[in-house]
Every structure is written in structure tokens, then in C-alpha cells.
Design a protein around this motif. Structure first.
Motif, PDB file in Angstrom:
ATOM      1  N   PRO A  36       1.008  -6.031  -7.260  1.00  0.00           N
ATOM      2  CA  PRO A  36       0.368  -4.888  -6.847  1.00  0.00           C
ATOM      3  C   PRO A  36       0.045  -5.544  -5.195  1.00  0.00           C
ATOM      4  N   LEU A  37      -0.217  -4.113  -4.405  1.00  0.00           N
ATOM      5  CA  LEU A  37      -0.574  -4.278  -2.993  1.00  0.00           C
ATOM      6  C   LEU A  37      -1.704  -3.650  -3.013  1.00  0.00           C
ATOM      7  N   THR A  38      -2.811  -4.320  -2.367  1.00  0.00           N
ATOM      8  CA  THR A  38      -4.341  -3.840  -2.370  1.00  0.00           C
ATOM      9  C   THR A  38      -4.584  -3.484  -0.862  1.00  0.00           C
ATOM     10  N   PHE A  39      -4.973  -2.499  -0.349  1.00  0.00           N
ATOM     11  CA  PHE A  39      -5.208  -2.292   0.710  1.00  0.00           C
ATOM     12  C   PHE A  39      -6.788  -1.637   1.073  1.00  0.00           C
ATOM     13  N   VAL A  40      -7.369  -2.097   2.046  1.00  0.00           N
ATOM     14  CA  VAL A  40      -8.751  -1.514   2.404  1.00  0.00           C
ATOM     15  C   VAL A  40      -8.383  -0.233   2.909  1.00  0.00           C
ATOM     16  N   VAL A  41      -8.794   0.889   2.518  1.00  0.00           N
ATOM     17  CA  VAL A  41      -8.399   2.249   2.705  1.00  0.00           C
ATOM     18  C   VAL A  41      -9.412   3.331   3.632  1.00  0.00           C
ATOM     19  N   THR A  42     -10.809   2.800   3.621  1.00  0.00           N
ATOM     20  CA  THR A  42     -11.871   3.417   4.243  1.00  0.00           C
ATOM     21  C   THR A  42     -12.458   2.437   5.061  1.00  0.00           C
ATOM     22  N   ALA A  43     -13.488   3.190   5.969  1.00  0.00           N
ATOM     23  CA  ALA A  43     -14.207   2.303   6.840  1.00  0.00           C
ATOM     24  C   ALA A  43     -15.400   1.217   6.048  1.00  0.00           C
ATOM     25  N   GLU A  44     -15.733   2.063   4.855  1.00  0.00           N
ATOM     26  CA  GLU A  44     -16.834   1.543   3.880  1.00  0.00           C
ATOM     27  C   GLU A  44     -16.263   0.328   3.241  1.00  0.00           C
ATOM     28  N   GLY A  45     -14.927   0.068   3.160  1.00  0.00           N
ATOM     29  CA  GLY A  45     -14.469  -1.211   2.548  1.00  0.00           C
ATOM     30  C   GLY A  45     -13.790  -0.659   1.136  1.00  0.00           C
ATOM     31  N   ASP A  46     -13.648   0.592   0.897  1.00  0.00           N
ATOM     32  CA  ASP A  46     -13.129   0.990  -0.357  1.00  0.00           C
ATOM     33  C   ASP A  46     -11.527   0.360  -0.578  1.00  0.00           C
ATOM     34  N   ALA A  47     -11.412  -0.174  -1.422  1.00  0.00           N
ATOM     35  CA  ALA A  47      -9.727  -0.705  -1.646  1.00  0.00           C
ATOM     36  C   ALA A  47      -9.170   0.138  -2.669  1.00  0.00           C
ATOM     37  N   GLN A  48      -7.737  -0.104  -2.493  1.00  0.00           N
ATOM     38  CA  GLN A  48      -6.787   0.827  -3.422  1.00  0.00           C
ATOM     39  C   GLN A  48      -5.625   0.176  -3.647  1.00  0.00           C
ATOM     40  N   LYS A  49      -5.467  -0.207  -5.127  1.00  0.00           N
ATOM     41  CA  LYS A  49      -4.182  -1.179  -5.448  1.00  0.00           C
ATOM     42  C   LYS A  49      -3.093  -0.049  -5.591  1.00  0.00           C
ATOM     43  N   PHE A  50      -2.051  -0.412  -5.258  1.00  0.00           N
ATOM     44  CA  PHE A  50      -0.809   0.183  -5.352  1.00  0.00           C
ATOM     45  C   PHE A  50       0.047  -0.728  -6.149  1.00  0.00           C
ATOM     46  N   SER A  51       0.592  -0.144  -7.527  1.00  0.00           N
ATOM     47  CA  SER A  51       1.191  -1.224  -8.242  1.00  0.00           C
ATOM     48  C   SER A  51       2.860  -0.431  -8.835  1.00  0.00           C
ATOM     49  N   THR A  52       2.668   0.899  -8.429  1.00  0.00           N
ATOM     50  CA  THR A  52       4.171   1.567  -8.620  1.00  0.00           C
ATOM     51  C   THR A  52       4.461   2.460  -7.501  1.00  0.00           C
ATOM     52  N   ILE A  53       5.739   2.614  -7.464  1.00  0.00           N
ATOM     53  CA  ILE A  53       6.442   3.431  -6.207  1.00  0.00           C
ATOM     54  C   ILE A  53       5.699   5.120  -6.660  1.00  0.00           C
ATOM     55  N   GLU A  54       5.518   5.462  -7.622  1.00  0.00           N
ATOM     56  CA  GLU A  54       5.247   6.744  -7.832  1.00  0.00           C
ATOM     57  C   GLU A  54       3.638   6.725  -7.141  1.00  0.00           C
ATOM     58  N   GLN A  55       3.015   5.940  -7.573  1.00  0.00           N
ATOM     59  CA  GLN A  55       1.352   5.896  -6.934  1.00  0.00           C
ATOM     60  C   GLN A  55       1.609   5.653  -5.456  1.00  0.00           C
ATOM     61  N   ALA A  56       2.467   5.091  -4.932  1.00  0.00           N
ATOM     62  CA  ALA A  56       2.466   4.852  -3.508  1.00  0.00           C
ATOM     63  C   ALA A  56       3.008   6.405  -2.970  1.00  0.00           C
ATOM     64  N   SER A  57       4.085   6.874  -3.470  1.00  0.00           N
ATOM     65  CA  SER A  57       4.541   7.947  -3.061  1.00  0.00           C
ATOM     66  C   SER A  57       3.547   9.357  -3.128  1.00  0.00           C
ATOM     67  N   TYR A  58       2.468   9.360  -4.151  1.00  0.00           N
ATOM     68  CA  TYR A  58       1.747  10.091  -4.001  1.00  0.00           C
ATOM     69  C   TYR A  58       0.672   9.917  -3.070  1.00  0.00           C
ATOM     70  N   TRP A  59       0.123   9.009  -2.740  1.00  0.00           N
ATOM     71  CA  TRP A  59      -0.648   8.473  -1.638  1.00  0.00           C
ATOM     72  C   TRP A  59      -0.164   8.890  -0.245  1.00  0.00           C
ATOM     73  N   LEU A  60       1.098   8.560   0.013  1.00  0.00           N
ATOM     74  CA  LEU A  60       1.657   9.100   1.012  1.00  0.00           C
ATOM     75  C   LEU A  60       1.949  10.623   1.199  1.00  0.00           C
ATOM     76  N   GLN A  61       2.062  11.229   0.139  1.00  0.00           N
ATOM     77  CA  GLN A  61       2.197  12.678   0.312  1.00  0.00           C
ATOM     78  C   GLN A  61       0.834  13.574   0.561  1.00  0.00           C
ATOM     79  N   ASN A  62      -0.148  12.850  -0.076  1.00  0.00           N
ATOM     80  CA  ASN A  62      -1.611  13.737  -0.377  1.00  0.00           C
ATOM     81  C   ASN A  62      -2.521  13.122   0.293  1.00  0.00           C
TER      82      ASN A  62
END
Length: 111
Positions: A36-62
Motif C-alpha cells: 500500500p501507498l500512504t500519503f499525507v493528504v492534508t496540511a494537518e498531517g492526515d494520512a491516507q493509505k491506498f491499497s487498491t486500484i479502485e480506491q486510488a481511482s475513487y480518490w482521483l475522481q472525487n
């Protein structure tokens, strides 16, 4: 209207073959893409883990903060990988590039 055993047999046979796909129960299969890829996605330091293609696609779209060429390429690569027209590795690399251009930092680089 009661169905005879032979009609039930043939109906089940057609359902298994996909002739009546609207009647079939849809099963979703998520495509894992390795570690899984984990990125810090907010200035507050919240992290999001991406472990599937569908999850990554959802994030890219929405939930993606910007709309640039890297995002569009990543969406295309993820879609192609979901339809087995591209490798999962190429989709993963495109997603990583899109995350970098969006300003997301890998969690491992955050102290």
C-alpha cells in the motif's frame, strides 16, 4: 405461474452463462497493487493509505485537490489496468506521479 424443473434448470444455466446479466448478483473484485501507498493528504498531517486500484481511482475522481495532466494520465492508466489493458505497475507509477504533482508527501518522508 409455476415453473417446471426443466425450465428452472435452463433458467439457471442461462444465468450462469450471463444471458440475463441484469438478474445476476454483481460481485466486485478489488485489484490489489502490491504494498500500500500512504500519503499525507492534508496540511494537518492526515494520512491516507491506498491499497487498491479502485480506491486510488475513487480518490482521483472525487477527492483530488487539482485537475492536471498527471491526474488525467493516472485516471487513464488506472482504468486501463482495471480492464487489463495496462499493467498494475504502470497504474501505480502514474498514481504516484499524480500524488507528487498534487503536493501529497509520502508518509515515510514526514518526520
Amino acid at each position: 405461474m409455476a415453473l417446471s424443473r426443466s425450465r428452472i434448470f435452463y433458467l439457471n444455466r442461462y444465468l450462469r452463462r450471463g444471458a440475463f446479466s441484469l438478474w445476476k448478483k454483481k460481485i466486485l473484485i478489488e485489484i490489489k497493487w502490491g504494498k500500500p501507498l500512504t500519503f499525507v493528504v492534508t496540511a494537518e498531517g492526515d494520512a491516507q493509505k491506498f491499497s487498491t486500484i479502485e480506491q486510488a481511482s475513487y480518490w482521483l475522481q472525487n477527492k483530488w485537490p487539482i485537475s492536471d495532466d498527471a491526474r488525467h494520465r493516472a485516471l487513464d492508466q488506472l482504468d486501463a489496468a482495471m480492464h487489463r489493458l495496462a499493467t498494475v505497475g504502470s497504474a501505480r507509477r502514474a498514481f504516484i506521479l499524480a500524488a507528487k504533482t498534487a503536493g501529497f508527501v509520502p508518509e515515510t518522508l514526514v518526520a
